[in-house]
Design a protein around this motif. Structure first.
Motif, mmCIF file in Angstrom:
data_model
loop_
_atom_site.group_PDB
_atom_site.id
_atom_site.type_symbol
_atom_site.label_atom_id
_atom_site.label_comp_id
_atom_site.label_asym_id
_atom_site.label_seq_id
_atom_site.Cartn_x
_atom_site.Cartn_y
_atom_site.Cartn_z
ATOM 1 N N ARG A 32 1.400 -4.610 -4.980
ATOM 2 C CA ARG A 32 1.656 -3.165 -4.997
ATOM 3 C C ARG A 32 1.233 -2.561 -6.339
ATOM 4 O O ARG A 32 0.657 -1.470 -6.386
ATOM 5 N N SER A 88 0.837 -1.213 0.000
ATOM 6 C CA SER A 88 0.000 0.000 0.000
ATOM 7 C C SER A 88 0.866 1.256 0.000
ATOM 8 O O SER A 88 0.474 2.283 0.547
ATOM 9 N N VAL A 93 -7.285 2.155 -0.360
ATOM 10 C CA VAL A 93 -6.000 1.609 -0.835
ATOM 11 C C VAL A 93 -5.504 0.543 0.145
ATOM 12 O O VAL A 93 -5.090 -0.550 -0.261
ATOM 13 N N LEU A 94 -5.612 0.856 1.408
ATOM 14 C CA LEU A 94 -5.144 -0.080 2.433
ATOM 15 C C LEU A 94 -5.979 -1.363 2.397
ATOM 16 O O LEU A 94 -5.432 -2.488 2.475
ATOM 17 N N ARG A 115 -6.973 6.823 1.105
ATOM 18 C CA ARG A 115 -6.031 5.968 1.841
ATOM 19 C C ARG A 115 -6.683 4.710 2.395
ATOM 20 O O ARG A 115 -6.109 3.621 2.305
ATOM 21 N N THR A 138 -2.667 -2.448 -6.418
ATOM 22 C CA THR A 138 -3.399 -1.800 -5.317
ATOM 23 C C THR A 138 -4.160 -0.559 -5.756
ATOM 24 O O THR A 138 -5.267 -0.310 -5.308
ATOM 25 N N GLN A 139 -3.553 0.228 -6.658
ATOM 26 C CA GLN A 139 -4.206 1.467 -7.099
ATOM 27 C C GLN A 139 -5.263 1.188 -8.173
ATOM 28 O O GLN A 139 -5.821 2.116 -8.726
ATOM 29 N N ALA A 150 -5.018 -3.382 -0.694
ATOM 30 C CA ALA A 150 -3.696 -4.011 -0.533
ATOM 31 C C ALA A 150 -3.814 -5.245 0.350
ATOM 32 O O ALA A 150 -3.258 -6.310 0.041
ATOM 33 N N LEU A 197 -0.422 4.811 -0.631
ATOM 34 C CA LEU A 197 -1.279 5.583 0.279
ATOM 35 C C LEU A 197 -0.503 6.714 0.949
ATOM 36 O O LEU A 197 -1.080 7.667 1.442
#
Lengths: 220, 437
Positions: A154, A105, A119-120, A116, A157-158, A123, A108
């Motif tokens: 990673r 993450s 995203v967390l 954030r 994640t976005q 992840a 973030l």
């Protein structure tokens, strides 16, 4: 969500004007998985870097959807990469002192506050899907396969529309490479993302929709 | 606005000034960190290169610490020497070099001095506005510490009346200085002379008992053993200062016919203004010279001041060199994680975030080195003060002044702003190249 790629008259040169890469025309459909192979030094990694807008002395057009990445400013390219492109490197390029979740993450840390939490969560979910233990304080004691799966997490994640992978299985044994290939391709295909993957791994390349060969900086 | 500023207390002005110097660094920090949460990444980088970082922090600390310590030690020396002379309003000696006379009288530096007669002493002691005229005599020692003969009033004056124990009552009793290491009840045998040439047997079995102790005065007198002046005269086979029918008398008045002479008289006037008239009066005779130790010190300090100005420039130049070294170090350190910078850029991290991470990393090192430098400065100054105090005999103060903090704040602010330079250079490198290094 995915984007098509259209490259026209792409040229990447060294500081002494030596041609590193010259691609006249390249089209990749949105959601396609394209493999690129070629001997060492053929320009495969340079092509991936150019597609991400990371190379200097680059001319031509690299159009992702409606966006010509070469026409963007440095900040614009950063924004584009952060929101649209996920990168997987040959070696994981993780921060050894961060935990698996912190590595997965990483974005973030510079994402807007409102993004954030999602995203967390994403992840964490990806690490769980890939079977990566998330209870380690750092990634230092983890195996190469686990680390590379964190790197894939990673990149995803976005929720980018494009994944650029540079020899993601090169440093892994066959079984681990296959597992990672499954994780990567599964995630990409399920979400309909566009994948451009450079590899020497024939087994992995065989699972791509299209395979392109690059030699001496030119597509054959 | 200026009126408001001028009306602020000095301490508040200094604090505002120091904070104002830090404003650029704080503003830069706030601007870079706005909207980001780079803490874990900065901690990770700091931990990864912990030994390199530690070495770098120590180098900064030593550079800053020694620069400040030099200034602090010089200031401490100036203030300590002035404090030591505080109790000596006016000194009358035979004509000679004022500095030599002051060093002998105030700082108890062994010096051969001509003597003033009993008539001269009586003239001075009985002059208008003289509240106290204390004759001094030197020459003996105990364990390397000088024995000084004088009168009880001067000892009370030195100790502000706060003597532990009691004042002497006969010539075999003494009051010891606070740092003499002697205790009330101790008995000591005076040696003739001081230092390596001291003769321990010259005064036979004459012993002195310590009956009182002075509080610390910050002067060389803290390491002295102070006795009635009659004691010094007696042990040297001289007259006692009093006629035979009052041979056991201790302290003034003295009879000029039995007064063996004194090298210096410390005079205290009953009013501040009277000191100037007394100095003038006692300087007109060919037999005496009167001077204010403060004036002699001021002259010495003005010479020191010139040296201080040179030292200040040297400190500034040194600090610039330190700043440049720090920047050079930051360039090298920035190269250490060029791959991480490139990785962040490849992943799409905004340039401000990359700058924020590397700058905060640098700031942490420089700030840690600066804070540690303050401790180094304090320790170095304390060490210098200890050595010089032992050598010179007077106490050197170890304390920071607002200008020290202003200097530190300016350094911190300047370096942290300049620290942007190596980062901007790193940002200009092609990420692909660094990633593949």
């Amino acid at each position: 969500m995915s984007l098509a790629l259209e490259v026209t008259d792409l040229s990447v040169r060294t500081a002494r004007h030596k041609a590193l890469l010259e691609v006249g025309n390249l089209k990749i459909d949105a959601g396609a998985a394209v493999g690129i192979r070629g001997p060492s030094g053929a320009g495969k990694s340079t092509l991936l870097s150019a597609l991400a807008g990371l190379t200097d002395r680059t001319s031509g057009t690299i159009r992702w959807g409606d966006t010509d990445i070469l026409s963007l400013s440095r900040a614009g390219r950063s924004d584009f990469r952060a929101s649209t492109i996920g990168f997987v490197f040959q070696d994981h390029r993780l921060f050894e002192e961060l935990s698996p979740l912190q590595n997965a993450s990483l974005s973030l840390m510079y994402a807007p506050k409102s993004e954030r939490r999602p995203v967390l969560a994403r992840a964490g979910a990806l690490l769980s899907t890939f079977g990566v233990p998330s209870d380690h304080a750092t990634v230092a004691p983890m195996s190469g396969g686990e680390r590379q799966r964190i790197a894939v997490a990673r990149a995803l994640t976005q929720d980018p529309q494009i994944i650029l992978a540079d020899e993601p299985t090169a440093n892994l044994d066959r079984v681990t490479a296959q597992t990672l290939g499954n994780d990567l391709l599964g995630s990409v295909r399920n979400a309909g993302k566009t994948l451009v993957l450079v590899s020497h791994d024939d087994a992995l390349l065989a699972r791509m929709d299209t395979i392109l060969t690059l030699e001496h900086g030119r597509l054959l | 606005m200026m009126a408001l500023w001028n009306n602020l207390p000095g301490g508040l002005q200094d604090t505002v000034f120091v904070l104002a110097l830090l404003v650029p660094a704080v503003a830069l920090c706030a601007g870079l960190w706005r909207g980001f949460a780079p803490g874990p990444l900065i901690r990770a980088l700091l931990w990864r290169y912990r030994w390199t970082n530690l070495g770098y922090v120590i180098l900064i600390a030593i550079s800053i610490g020694l620069s400040i310590a030099i200034v602090m030690a010089e200031r401490g020396l100036r203030e300590g020497s002035a404090t030591a002379a505080d109790k000596f309003d006016l000194i009358v000696t035979a004509p000679g070099n004022e500095t030599t006379m002051m060093l002998a009288t105030v700082y108890l530096r062994p010096t051969a001095m001509p003597l003033l007669s009993g008539d001269v002493y009586n003239d001075i002691a009985s002059a208008e506005n003289v509240a106290m005229a204390a004759p001094l005599s030197f020459g003996d020692s105990v364990n390397g510490m000088p024995i000084v003969g004088t009168i009880a009033d001067f000892v009370s004056h030195l100790g502000d009346g706060q003597i532990q124990g009691r004042m002497w009552q006969d010539e075999a009793e003494a009051v010891a200085g606070a740092l003499s290491g002697l205790h009330i009840g101790d008995e000591v045998a005076p040696a003739h002379g001081i230092g390596d040439d001291a003769d321990n047997d010259a005064h036979g079995d004459f012993h002195i008992e310590i009956v009182g102790k002075l509080p610390p005065t910050g002067s060389p007198w803290d390491r002295a053993v102070i006795v009635p002046i009659e004691s010094v005269w007696h042990t040297h086979g001289l007259a006692s200062g009093h006629p035979p029918d009052r041979a056991n008398q201790i302290g003034p008045p003295f009879d000029p016919a039995y007064f063996p002479g004194t090298p210096a008289i410390v005079v205290r006037a009953d009013a501040l203004f009277a000191n100037y008239a007394l100095r003038s009066a006692f300087s007109q005779s060919e037999q005496t010279m009167a001077f204010f130790p403060g004036t002699v010190l001021a002259r010495l300090h003005s010479i020191l001041g010139d040296i201080r100005r040179v030292m200040s420039w040297l400190t500034i130049v040194t600090q610039c060199l330190v700043g440049m070294s720090v920047l050079l170090g930051l360039f090298i350190l920035s190269r250490l994680f060029s791959r991480q910078i490139s990785l962040l850029r490849t992943l799409g991290a905004p340039s401000r975030f990359v700058v924020c991470v590397v700058w905060s990393y640098n700031l942490t090192l420089v700030a840690a080195g600066t804070v540690l430098g303050i401790l180094v400065a304090w320790a170095a100054t304390a060490g210098i003060a200890y050595r010089v105090s032992n050598l010179m005999g007077f106490t050197i103060t170890t304390r920071f002044e607002s200008m020290d903090f202003a200097f530190i704040a300016a350094f911190l602010s300047g370096v942290t702003i300049c620290a942007l330079l190596p980062i901007l250079v790193s940002l200009n490198a092609t990420p692909v190249q660094n990633l593949n290094d």
